[in-house]
Design a protein around this motif. Structure first.
Motif: not given
Length: 396
Positions: A121-143
C-alpha cells in the motif's frame, strides 16, 4: 497544528476510556499475566491492553478522515488504509501470543506479513541515505526487504523494553511526539507531500500512549502485552519510513546534520534499539556457550531497565531515568531543526550519551563466568569437634 491537536486529544481520551473496557474484558477472558522469575510485577495483572489502544487508533483515524485538513491524505493516498490493515495483522499476532504462547518464528512470520501489507500500500522506504555518501534510490527488490526488516526491528525493539510498568508506553510517547515535531517541520518546509501519513501516525501514536499511561504506570492495572508492543512498533515503523524514506532533501536551514532523516529514528528510539542490540548479542553468546538458549525466544532479566533496578533504583525511578534519557536524545536531534545551529556537535553529543549509557549501566553482554565462585567453600575445622587419632598438637 490545530488539527493535529484535535487528533492528539481524540487519541488520548479514547485510549484512556477504552482501556477501562479492555481491562474488564481481559479479566473475564482470563488474559492475566502471572508472576514469574522473569517478571518484576508483584501481582497477577490483566494484559493485552494493546487492543484498547488499537480501537483508539481506529477512532482517531476515522475522525481525521472527515477533517478537511487531512482530505488529501485519505483521498489521494493508499497509505492510511495500508497502515490500518498492517496494524490489524500485527495486532492479531500479538493478541494470539498473549492468549497462548506463539513461537518466535511464527511471530516473525506475522511481522513479515504485516510489513508486506505496508509495502503493497505504499508505506515503504524509497530513499535511503548512506553516511557521507548521499542518498540512494532503492530498487524494487530492496524496497520490500527494507520495509519488512524495519517493521521487525522496531516492533521487537518496543517489545523488548516492555518490562517495567509504563516504560514502553512512555518511551514511545516521547519518541512519537518528537518525531511528530520533526516531520511536521519538514511538512511545513515543503519537503513532504501533503498526503504523507507520517505526521498523523506519529501524533496518534503519541496520543494513544498518553491515554494508556495512567492505567499502566506503577503499579500497573493492565499491561499492553505483545498486542500493544508490536502494534506500537508498527505505527512507529510506518511513520518513520514514510518521512525518512520519502524525501531526498536535506533540512535544518540549508544543511542537515550527519545523515538525517534516516538517522533520526535511530536516535529518538535509541534506548529500545540499544537494548535490542545488547539482548541479541547477549543471547547469542549464551547459545554459543552451550546452554541451549534460543536467541529470539529466551527471556532474561539483564535488560537496561533490569540493570537500573539492580543498581538500587526503584521501579518508578528506573522508568523515569529511561524516559529522561529518551527525552534528552529527542531534544538533542530537534535542537538544530528549530534553532538552525548546532549541527556539528550533534553526532558527538549522541556518541557521548551512548558511551555514558553503556558505562553507567554496563549491560552484560556475557553471563557471569562463575570462576572461583563455583568452587566449594574451604572447610574450616571446628575446635570443638573430636580430633582423629594422632592429629593432636605435639605430633612430630
Amino acid at each position: 497544528m490545530a488539527g493535529y491537536a484535535v487528533i492528539l486529544a481524540v487519541a488520548a481520551i479514547s485510549s484512556w476510556c477504552f482501556t477501562f473496557i479492555g481491562r474488564r474484558v481481559a479479566v473475564r477472558c482470563g488474559l492475566i499475566e502471572a508472576m514469574s522469575d522473569r517478571k518484576v510485577h508483584e501481582r497477577p495483572t490483566p494484559t493485552a491492553g494493546g487492543a484498547a489502544m488499537y480501537v483508539a487508533f481506529l477512532l482517531a483515524m476515522a475522525v481525521a478522515s472527515v477533517m478537511g485538513q487531512f482530505h488529501d491524505m485519505f483521498q489521494r493516498s493508499t497509505e492510511p488504509l495500508g497502515v490500518v490493515l498492517g496494524a490489524t495483522a500485527i495486532l492479531a499476532v500479538g493478541l494470539l501470543d498473549d492468549v497462548r504462547d506463539v513461537s518466535a518464528p511464527a511471530k516473525v512470520a506475522g511481522q513479515v506479513f504485516a510489513g508486506s501489507i505496508l509495502y503493497l500500500f505504499g508505506v515503504t522506504m524509497i530513499y535511503f541515505q548512506v553516511p557521507f555518501a548521499g542518498f540512494v534510490s532503492l530498487s524494487a527488490d530492496l524496497e520490500p526487504l527494507l520495509t519488512v526488516a524495519w517493521v521487525c526491528l522496531i516492533s521487537n525493539a518496543v517489545n523488548l523494553i516492555d518490562g517495567l510498568d509504563g516504560l514502553a508506553a512512555g518511551i514511545v510517547a516521547i519518541a512519537a511526539g518528537a518525531f511528530f515535531l520533526y516531520s511536521h517541520k519538514l511538512s511545513g518546509a515543503g519537503l513532504l507531500p501533503s498526503e504523507s501519513v507520517g505526521p498523523l501516525l506519529a501524533v496518534i501514536c503519541c496520543g494513544i500512549c498518553l491515554g494508556f499511561l495512567p492505567h499502566n504506570v506503577h503499579r500497573a492495572k493492565i499491561f499492553m502485552g505483545d498486542t500493544g508492543a508490536l502494534f506500537l512498533g508498527l505505527l512507529m515503523a510506518s511513520s518513520t519510513m514514510v518521512v525518512g524514506g520519502h524525501t531526498s532533501d536535506t533540512f535544518s536551514g540549508q544543511k542537515f546534520f550527519f545523515f538525517a532523516p534516516v538517522f533520526i529514528p535511530f536516535v529518538i528510539l535509541g534506548v529500545p534499539m540499544l537494548d535490542t542490540g545488547f539482548a541479541i548479542v547477549r543471547r547469542t553468546v549464551k547459545r554459543a556457550r552451550g546452554d541451549g538458549t534460543r536467541v529470539l525466544e529466551a527471556g532474561d532479566k539483564q535488560h537496561l531497565h533490569h540493570r537500573l533496578m539492580e543498581m538500587g533504583h526503584g521501579h518508578r525511578r528506573a522508568v523515569f531515568i529511561l524516559w529522561a534519557w529518551t527525552t534528552i536524545l529527542s531534544v538533542l536531534v530537534l535542537y538544530p531543526i528549530y534553532f538552525k545551529k548546532g549541527n556539528a556537535v550533534i553526532p558527538v553529543g549522541i556518541a557521548a550519551l551512548g558511551v555514558a549509557l553503556f558505562t553507567i549501566l554496563h549491560p552484560r553482554l556475557r553471563p557471569p563466568d562463575g570462576g572461583e565462585t563455583d568452587r566449594p567453600p574451604l572447610a574450616v575445622p571446628d575446635p570443638a569437634a573430636p580430633q582423629p587419632a594422632g592429629a593432636g598438637p605435639g605430633r612430630a
